[in-house]
Every structure is written in C-alpha cells, then in structure tokens.
Design an enzyme around this catalytic site. Structure first.
Site, PDB file in Angstrom:
ATOM      1  N   ASP A  44     -29.199  90.386 -16.388  1.00  0.00           N
ATOM      2  CA  ASP A  44     -28.388  89.797 -15.636  1.00  0.00           C
ATOM      3  C   ASP A  44     -28.370  88.562 -15.400  1.00  0.00           C
ATOM      4  OD1 ASP A  44     -25.848  90.122 -13.954  1.00  0.00           O
ATOM      5  OD2 ASP A  44     -27.149  89.734 -12.240  1.00  0.00           O
ATOM      6  N   TYR A  49     -26.975  80.779 -12.097  1.00  0.00           N
ATOM      7  CA  TYR A  49     -28.330  80.515 -11.456  1.00  0.00           C
ATOM      8  C   TYR A  49     -28.873  79.376 -12.384  1.00  0.00           C
ATOM      9  CZ  TYR A  49     -27.030  85.351 -10.405  1.00  0.00           C
ATOM     10  OH  TYR A  49     -27.581  86.750 -10.074  1.00  0.00           O
ATOM     11  N   LYS A  74     -21.375  86.032 -15.299  1.00  0.00           N
ATOM     12  CA  LYS A  74     -20.845  85.367 -14.102  1.00  0.00           C
ATOM     13  C   LYS A  74     -20.495  84.243 -14.606  1.00  0.00           C
ATOM     14  CE  LYS A  74     -23.935  88.043 -11.211  1.00  0.00           C
ATOM     15  NZ  LYS A  74     -25.259  87.906 -11.804  1.00  0.00           N
ATOM     16  N   HIS A 107     -17.997  85.818 -10.196  1.00  0.00           N
ATOM     17  CA  HIS A 107     -19.227  85.918  -8.900  1.00  0.00           C
ATOM     18  C   HIS A 107     -18.740  86.072  -7.612  1.00  0.00           C
ATOM     19  CE1 HIS A 107     -24.034  83.220  -9.382  1.00  0.00           C
ATOM     20  NE2 HIS A 107     -23.218  84.780  -7.880  1.00  0.00           N
TER      21      HIS A 107
END
Length: 290
Positions: A44, A49, A74, A107
C-alpha cells in the site's frame, strides 16, 4: 481465517499489506523487496507518500511476478477532478512501472471542494470500466462523506481505509462501511503513541494486549493484527526492519477466542478528529509530474 479477502466486485486482496507511509524513498526499495521475499503479496502506497517509484523498484527487485502482487495506491487531493484523476492514474502507473493498478483510492474526502471529490471518484469509475484498475475505493471517509458520494456515483467503493486500532476502534465508521458493502481497511493498525488527556499511551504496551500476547507466545503487534483479520478487516502495518516485517505477517497460525476479541474491542478510548467534519486541506503536498 483466510489470509485474503474478497472485495465487493469479486477481486481477491491479501488481508495484510505492507504500508510505506513516511518510509523514506531510500529505505522503501529494500522494505518492499524484503516484504515480498518473505511472503507479502500486498503493498500500500500513495502519490502523497512520494515513494511510488521506489515501491515499483522493490517489486521488480523481489523477483515476484507482477500478477502475484496486489498494488494499492491513492490519488492526492491536488489531483481531484475527473480529468485530473485520469492523469493521476497515469502518473502513478508510470512511477510504479505497471500498466494496471489493483486498487486505486481517493486519499481522503475534501469537504471544501466536495464537487471535485465526486468528479475524482467518477474518474476512478472510468478507470475501472476501462480495466486500468481492478478495484476502486476511498480513504478517511466518514459516513456522511459516503452518503454524499453514493448519491452521485454508481460504483460502491470496495474499500474505505481509515485509522483503526484498539484505542480507536471506529465502530460507527465500520458499521457504515459494512452496511454499504465496503471493506474496512486499517491504517495505523497497531496504533503507536497517542496523547489522551495529556498522557502518552500505546496499544503496543497495553496490559490487556500484553496478557493475550503472552498466552500465545506472540507479540502485542501480532495480537492486534490477528484481531483485525479475525474481525474481517484488512490491515496495513508498516516497518522497514526485516524482523518486524516478518513478524507482522506471522499471524495466521493462532486464533483469538471471543472473549479476547471482546477485551480488545473494549480498549477503545477515542480518536482526536471527526472524519466527517474535518477539512484536511492539502497540507502543502504537491505531486510532481514526472
């Protein structure tokens, strides 16, 4: 208890995945490669990120076939909107080095521009229809967000990823997901240090969890992950340490009894935010185009 879960469109997803939130890019490649080598089949990540490229590189270095790895990522809110979300998929797929993403989710809800949140989800629906993604979903959506979304879209999210651990069990959100046929997925599934009324507390050192762990010869983290799995949730623990990565997956050789599950459920203290009313904003995160 199975190590995989069936999403509402029939897609199988491994129950335990490796999370890479706040994992530095330089450490992400090794963490992902290690996880896949020791048996994980679910990773994930997220555009926000800033380590999707490294996730893709870790998958390639692992030698595990692409079709055997469930990749979840996401769309960040700066890419909300129909066309923007289609482009967000292209960016993520390019960074990951794949043609198809297994699970693509929004997200978070963005109440200040919920019309763009709706349009972003419609973009996910288009990607699903075109076969570019195998399943779609959301993250950090409260019951009111789900109602607004479902009133204006056609595909029920397969997943809602929310903060969920023994000190914040999110009963209302879990029930809202369940009644709509949405799988609850836990980020921060083993908690970590939280501040409650000025005191620092962590489920990892909770006496109740520790007692149960001692009974089975397991760690407190393993007990909490087993709790998630037995209650039908997906969990996304994160670590960059090989021994912890291995430990977090080793939760399928024991089972908690009903009383132990109830004890863990009873540890709920509460969260610090109301998902339905919080306007997250963009946090200043901008996703590069390359």
């Amino acid at each position: 208890m199975t190590d995989s879960l069936t999403l509402n469109n029939g897609v199988l997803m491994p129950a335990i995945g490796l999370g890479v939130y706040q994992t530095p890019p330089a450490e992400t490649v090794t963490a992902v490669q290690t996880a896949l080598e020791v048996g994980y089949r679910h990773v994930d990540t997220a555009a926000a990120y800033l380590n999707e490229r490294e996730v893709g590189e870790g998958i390639r270095r692992s030698g595990v076939a692409r079709e055997d790895v469930f990749i979840e990522t996401k769309v960040w809110i700066t890419d909300y909107g129909y066309d923007q979300t289609l482009h967000a998929f292209e960016k993520s797929a390019k960074k990951l080095g794949v043609d198809q993403i297994d699970l693509l989710i929004l997200h978070q809800a963005y109440p200040a521009i919920f019309d763009k949140t709706i349009e972003a989800y419609k973009g996910l629906e288009r990607l699903l229809a075109d076969g570019a993604v195998r399943a779609i979903g959301v993250s950090n959506f409260g019951p009111n967000h789900l109602d607004r979304l479902l009133n204006e879209t056609s595909v029920v999210p397969a997943v809602n990823q929310i903060e969920l651990h023994p000190y914040n069990t999110r009963a209302e959100e879990r029930a809202a997901n369940a009644v709509r046929g949405i799988l609850t997925q836990a980020w921060s599934p083993i908690g970590g240090v939280r501040h409650y009324n000025g005191d620092e507390k962590s489920p990892l050192t909770d006496p109740t969890v520790q007692t149960i762990a001692d009974r089975y010869g397991k760690s407190t983290a393993q007990v909490m992950l087993r709790w998630h799995v037995q209650e039908g949730r997906s969990a996304i623990p994160k670590s960059v340490h090989r021994e912890r990565i291995i430990e977090n997956l080793d939760v399928f050789d024991f089972a908690l009894n009903d009383d132990e599950l109830r004890q863990i459920d009873g540890l709920h203290i509460g969260g610090t935010v109301d998902t339905d009313t919080l306007d997250f904003g963009s946090f200043g995160i901008e996703i590069d185009e390359a």
